[in-house]
Design a protein around this motif. Structure first.
Motif, PDB file in Angstrom:
ATOM      1  N   UNK A  36       0.828  -1.209   0.000  1.00 25.36           N
ATOM      2  CA  UNK A  36       0.000   0.000   0.000  1.00 25.36           C
ATOM      3  C   UNK A  36       0.864   1.262   0.000  1.00 25.36           C
ATOM      4  N   UNK A  37       2.017   1.207   0.660  1.00 23.02           N
ATOM      5  CA  UNK A  37       2.928   2.359   0.686  1.00 23.02           C
ATOM      6  C   UNK A  37       3.378   2.754  -0.721  1.00 23.02           C
ATOM      7  N   UNK A  38       3.395   1.791  -1.629  1.00 21.31           N
ATOM      8  CA  UNK A  38       3.818   2.031  -3.011  1.00 21.31           C
ATOM      9  C   UNK A  38       2.636   2.114  -3.973  1.00 21.31           C
ATOM     10  N   UNK A  39       1.430   2.061  -3.428  1.00 20.12           N
ATOM     11  CA  UNK A  39       0.245   2.130  -4.269  1.00 20.12           C
ATOM     12  C   UNK A  39       0.063   0.910  -5.153  1.00 20.12           C
ATOM     13  N   UNK A  40       0.531  -0.237  -4.691  1.00 22.16           N
ATOM     14  CA  UNK A  40       0.462  -1.466  -5.474  1.00 22.16           C
ATOM     15  C   UNK A  40      -0.603  -2.384  -4.882  1.00 22.16           C
ATOM     16  N   UNK A  41      -1.511  -2.838  -5.728  1.00 20.40           N
ATOM     17  CA  UNK A  41      -2.481  -3.852  -5.300  1.00 20.40           C
ATOM     18  C   UNK A  41      -1.767  -5.192  -5.247  1.00 20.40           C
ATOM     19  N   UNK A  42      -1.992  -5.940  -4.175  1.00 20.72           N
ATOM     20  CA  UNK A  42      -1.343  -7.242  -4.052  1.00 20.72           C
ATOM     21  C   UNK A  42      -2.325  -8.255  -3.482  1.00 20.72           C
ATOM     22  N   UNK A  43      -2.343  -9.418  -4.098  1.00 20.09           N
ATOM     23  CA  UNK A  43      -3.163 -10.531  -3.638  1.00 20.09           C
ATOM     24  C   UNK A  43      -2.249 -11.597  -3.054  1.00 20.09           C
ATOM     25  N   UNK A  44      -2.762 -12.317  -2.070  1.00 20.38           N
ATOM     26  CA  UNK A  44      -2.021 -13.416  -1.455  1.00 20.38           C
ATOM     27  C   UNK A  44      -2.632 -14.751  -1.845  1.00 20.38           C
ATOM     28  N   UNK A  45      -1.775 -15.708  -2.119  1.00 16.04           N
ATOM     29  CA  UNK A  45      -2.191 -17.094  -2.310  1.00 16.04           C
ATOM     30  C   UNK A  45      -1.321 -17.917  -1.379  1.00 16.04           C
ATOM     31  N   UNK A  46      -1.854 -18.212  -0.207  1.00 18.15           N
ATOM     32  CA  UNK A  46      -1.128 -19.029   0.761  1.00 18.15           C
ATOM     33  C   UNK A  46      -1.625 -20.455   0.633  1.00 18.15           C
ATOM     34  N   UNK A  47      -0.702 -21.381   0.459  1.00 16.59           N
ATOM     35  CA  UNK A  47      -1.046 -22.757   0.154  1.00 16.59           C
ATOM     36  C   UNK A  47      -0.161 -23.716   0.936  1.00 16.59           C
ATOM     37  N   UNK A  48      -0.419 -24.963   0.786  1.00 21.16           N
ATOM     38  CA  UNK A  48       0.436 -26.020   1.329  1.00 21.16           C
ATOM     39  C   UNK A  48       0.946 -26.840   0.155  1.00 21.16           C
ATOM     40  N   UNK A  49       2.045 -27.513   0.350  1.00 22.33           N
ATOM     41  CA  UNK A  49       2.606 -28.351  -0.706  1.00 22.33           C
ATOM     42  C   UNK A  49       1.873 -29.689  -0.705  1.00 22.33           C
ATOM     43  N   UNK A  50       0.609 -29.643  -1.140  1.00 20.99           N
ATOM     44  CA  UNK A  50      -0.206 -30.858  -1.143  1.00 20.99           C
ATOM     45  C   UNK A  50      -0.931 -30.984  -2.474  1.00 20.99           C
ATOM     46  N   UNK A  51      -1.809 -31.940  -2.573  1.00 20.05           N
ATOM     47  CA  UNK A  51      -2.483 -32.210  -3.843  1.00 20.05           C
ATOM     48  C   UNK A  51      -3.437 -31.106  -4.265  1.00 20.05           C
ATOM     49  N   UNK A  52      -3.890 -30.277  -3.347  1.00 22.35           N
ATOM     50  CA  UNK A  52      -4.811 -29.185  -3.686  1.00 22.35           C
ATOM     51  C   UNK A  52      -4.076 -27.931  -4.151  1.00 22.35           C
ATOM     52  N   UNK A  53      -2.768 -27.899  -4.006  1.00 24.85           N
ATOM     53  CA  UNK A  53      -2.002 -26.689  -4.305  1.00 24.85           C
ATOM     54  C   UNK A  53      -2.123 -26.254  -5.761  1.00 24.85           C
TER      55      UNK A  53
END
Length: 119
Positions: A36-53
């Motif tokens: 936000x300090x740089x005016x950049x939109x950012x999305x997070x994708x937090x995952x596990x190293x599993x079959x659903x990743x």
């Protein structure tokens, strides 16, 4: 200077067995807030190293067009996750071919990694 959106792909600290996720969750929040300090939109994708990743990462990559995808150090630096790291990079290559790829060292320097590729 306006930059396109960034996607951050990292390990979900709450899904790592035998690990206290709180310090990492806090670091991720601090690092994410820096966008936000740089005016950049950012999305997070937090995952596990599993079959659903693969499905989870693909869904995140195709949600919108990203200018940059940052792959977290937890995925990149942990030797037992080498094949998962390769999978993540290839998913980015396949589903976001126009996005620059960056790598962070810690959750708090994620914006710095993105800025290196965004110019």
């Amino acid at each position: 200077m306006a930059h396109g959106p960034v996607l951050v792909i990292g390990l979900d600290p709450a899904r790592i067995p035998g690990w206290d996720p709180d310090p990492v969750v806090s670091a991720i929040a601090r690092g994410h807030a820096r966008f936000a300090e740089y005016g950049i939109e950012a999305d997070l994708c937090l995952t596990a190293a599993d079959t659903a990743a693969e499905e989870q990462i693909t869904a995140a990559l195709t949600r919108r067009e990203y200018a940059c995808v940052v792959v977290g150090g937890g995925i990149r630096k942990h030797e037992p996750l080498l094949e998962f790291f390769e999978q993540v990079v290839n998913l980015v290559h396949r589903h976001a071919p126009g996005a620059a790829i960056a790598f962070n060292s810690t959750p708090e320097d994620t914006v710095d990694a993105a800025l290196r590729r965004l110019g």
